[in-house]
Scaffold this motif. Structure first.
Motif, PDB file in Angstrom:
ATOM      1  N   LYS A  24       0.838  -1.182   0.000  1.00 41.20           N
ATOM      2  CA  LYS A  24       0.000   0.000   0.000  1.00 41.20           C
ATOM      3  C   LYS A  24       0.884   1.246   0.000  1.00 41.20           C
ATOM      4  CE  LYS A  24      -3.513   2.451   2.538  1.00 41.20           C
ATOM      5  NZ  LYS A  24      -4.164   2.614   3.798  1.00 41.20           N
ATOM      6  N   VAL A  25       0.643   2.150  -0.945  1.00 40.56           N
ATOM      7  CA  VAL A  25       1.375   3.397  -1.061  1.00 40.56           C
ATOM      8  C   VAL A  25       0.364   4.534  -1.035  1.00 40.56           C
ATOM      9  CG1 VAL A  25       2.863   4.785  -2.539  1.00 40.56           C
ATOM     10  CG2 VAL A  25       3.189   2.314  -2.427  1.00 40.56           C
ATOM     11  N   ASP A  26       0.593   5.489  -0.160  1.00 38.08           N
ATOM     12  CA  ASP A  26      -0.293   6.641  -0.080  1.00 38.08           C
ATOM     13  C   ASP A  26       0.521   7.887  -0.429  1.00 38.08           C
ATOM     14  OD1 ASP A  26      -2.224   8.500   0.375  1.00 38.08           O
ATOM     15  OD2 ASP A  26      -2.708   7.806   2.399  1.00 38.08           O
ATOM     16  N   THR A  27       0.657   8.146  -1.733  1.00 41.66           N
ATOM     17  CA  THR A  27       1.476   9.258  -2.206  1.00 41.66           C
ATOM     18  C   THR A  27       0.949  10.590  -1.705  1.00 41.66           C
ATOM     19  OG1 THR A  27       2.004   7.971  -4.173  1.00 41.66           O
ATOM     20  CG2 THR A  27       2.458  10.321  -4.267  1.00 41.66           C
ATOM     21  N   LYS A  32       1.561  15.462   1.587  1.00 43.12           N
ATOM     22  CA  LYS A  32       1.053  16.308   2.673  1.00 43.12           C
ATOM     23  C   LYS A  32       2.068  16.410   3.809  1.00 43.12           C
ATOM     24  CE  LYS A  32      -3.922  15.574   2.143  1.00 43.12           C
ATOM     25  NZ  LYS A  32      -5.113  14.991   2.792  1.00 43.12           N
ATOM     26  N   GLY A  33       2.876  15.389   3.980  1.00 47.48           N
ATOM     27  CA  GLY A  33       3.849  15.361   5.066  1.00 47.48           C
ATOM     28  C   GLY A  33       5.123  16.143   4.788  1.00 47.48           C
ATOM     29  N   LEU A  34       5.342  16.561   3.538  1.00 50.10           N
ATOM     30  CA  LEU A  34       6.555  17.312   3.213  1.00 50.10           C
ATOM     31  C   LEU A  34       6.500  18.711   3.806  1.00 50.10           C
ATOM     32  CD1 LEU A  34       7.048  16.381  -0.555  1.00 50.10           C
ATOM     33  CD2 LEU A  34       8.317  15.503   1.415  1.00 50.10           C
ATOM     34  N   ALA A  73       6.675  26.355  -2.108  1.00 52.08           N
ATOM     35  CA  ALA A  73       6.292  24.996  -2.503  1.00 52.08           C
ATOM     36  C   ALA A  73       5.795  24.259  -1.268  1.00 52.08           C
ATOM     37  CB  ALA A  73       7.473  24.258  -3.113  1.00 52.08           C
ATOM     38  N   GLY A  74       4.510  23.946  -1.277  1.00 55.13           N
ATOM     39  CA  GLY A  74       3.918  23.223  -0.162  1.00 55.13           C
ATOM     40  C   GLY A  74       2.523  22.769  -0.520  1.00 55.13           C
ATOM     41  N   TYR A  75       2.037  21.772   0.173  1.00 53.18           N
ATOM     42  CA  TYR A  75       0.711  21.234  -0.120  1.00 53.18           C
ATOM     43  C   TYR A  75      -0.383  22.229   0.265  1.00 53.18           C
ATOM     44  CZ  TYR A  75      -3.367  18.240  -0.216  1.00 53.18           C
ATOM     45  OH  TYR A  75      -4.594  17.731  -0.492  1.00 53.18           O
ATOM     46  N   GLN A  76      -0.258  22.826   1.436  1.00 55.83           N
ATOM     47  CA  GLN A  76      -1.240  23.802   1.904  1.00 55.83           C
ATOM     48  C   GLN A  76      -0.904  25.181   1.337  1.00 55.83           C
ATOM     49  OE1 GLN A  76      -3.883  22.998   3.777  1.00 55.83           O
ATOM     50  NE2 GLN A  76      -3.241  20.871   3.923  1.00 55.83           N
ATOM     51  N   LEU A  77      -1.908  26.040   1.214  1.00 51.83           N
ATOM     52  CA  LEU A  77      -1.656  27.423   0.813  1.00 51.83           C
ATOM     53  C   LEU A  77      -0.789  28.086   1.873  1.00 51.83           C
ATOM     54  CD1 LEU A  77      -5.144  28.607  -0.499  1.00 51.83           C
ATOM     55  CD2 LEU A  77      -3.111  28.028  -1.825  1.00 51.83           C
ATOM     56  N   ASN A  78       0.060  28.980   1.426  1.00 49.91           N
ATOM     57  CA  ASN A  78       0.955  29.644   2.370  1.00 49.91           C
ATOM     58  C   ASN A  78       0.259  30.771   3.122  1.00 49.91           C
ATOM     59  OD1 ASN A  78       1.214  30.967  -0.388  1.00 49.91           O
ATOM     60  ND2 ASN A  78       2.210  32.502   0.882  1.00 49.91           N
TER      61      ASN A  78
END
Length: 185
Positions: A24-27, A32-34, A73-78
């Motif tokens: 199982k891979v949850d990309t 999100k964890g970066l 560069a990030g998953y969430q808005l800055n």
């Protein structure tokens, strides 16, 4: 014989399903964890050669200008953050001359006024432009010379700095800028 083949097929299917369930891979979860990072835009491999066709002429302020930028560069808005962008006039590659203080500067708008220190990146903005400006006097003072300057983000107040893209050398062969000097006036 046919019975053995069917049992082998069934066994292979079961083994494949078991292996698939184990892999199982949850990309999306990984992304999100970066940790969000900040870097310069358009840094290439750390060297950018500025040609006359890459620059905008500002006749009002007797400048040539190149747009650069700060990247989030990030998953969430800055959230709103600042990045300290500096010119390093002393760190230049071999074979290039150094600009003097006042020959070039950074600005956050096209009004020809220098900015020192922090550049604010508004909330929800992935890229914030800023400008590298070279004066007509600098082009006249260094005719037919290769000149360079280093631009770097020295710090940010919120996010991690991407040290792989936090600086760039801007290289100019002023031999190419004879016609630009005329156009700037």
């Amino acid at each position: 014989m046919e019975n053995i083949i069917n049992k082998l097929r069934t066994s292979l299917v079961i083994i494949s399903l078991l292996l698939l369930a184990c892999c199982k891979v949850d990309t999306l979860q990984d992304i999100k964890g970066l940790e969000p990072t900040v870097s310069l835009v358009q840094t290439g491999a750390g060297l950018v050669t500025l040609k006359p066709e890459d620059l905008t002429i500002d006749k009002t302020n007797s400048l040539v200008r190149r747009t650069l930028g700060i990247n989030y560069a990030g998953y969430q808005l800055n959230e709103t953050f600042t990045a300290n962008v500096e010119l390093d006039l002393n760190d230049v590659p071999d074979g290039y001359g150094k600009f003097a203080a006042g020959d070039c500067f950074i600005s956050t708008s096209t009004d020809g006024k220098a900015t020192t220190g922090d550049i604010e990146v508004p909330a929800g903005t992935k890229h914030q432009p800023f400008y590298f400006n070279v004066t007509k006097a600098a082009i006249e003072a260094h005719p037919a010379k290769k000149m360079a300057v280093k631009i770097r983000i020295s710090s940010t107040n919120k996010y991690k700095l991407n040290t792989q893209a936090d600086s760039v050398y801007l290289l100019m062969d002023l031999t190419d800028f004879g016609s630009q000097k005329v156009d700037v006036t």
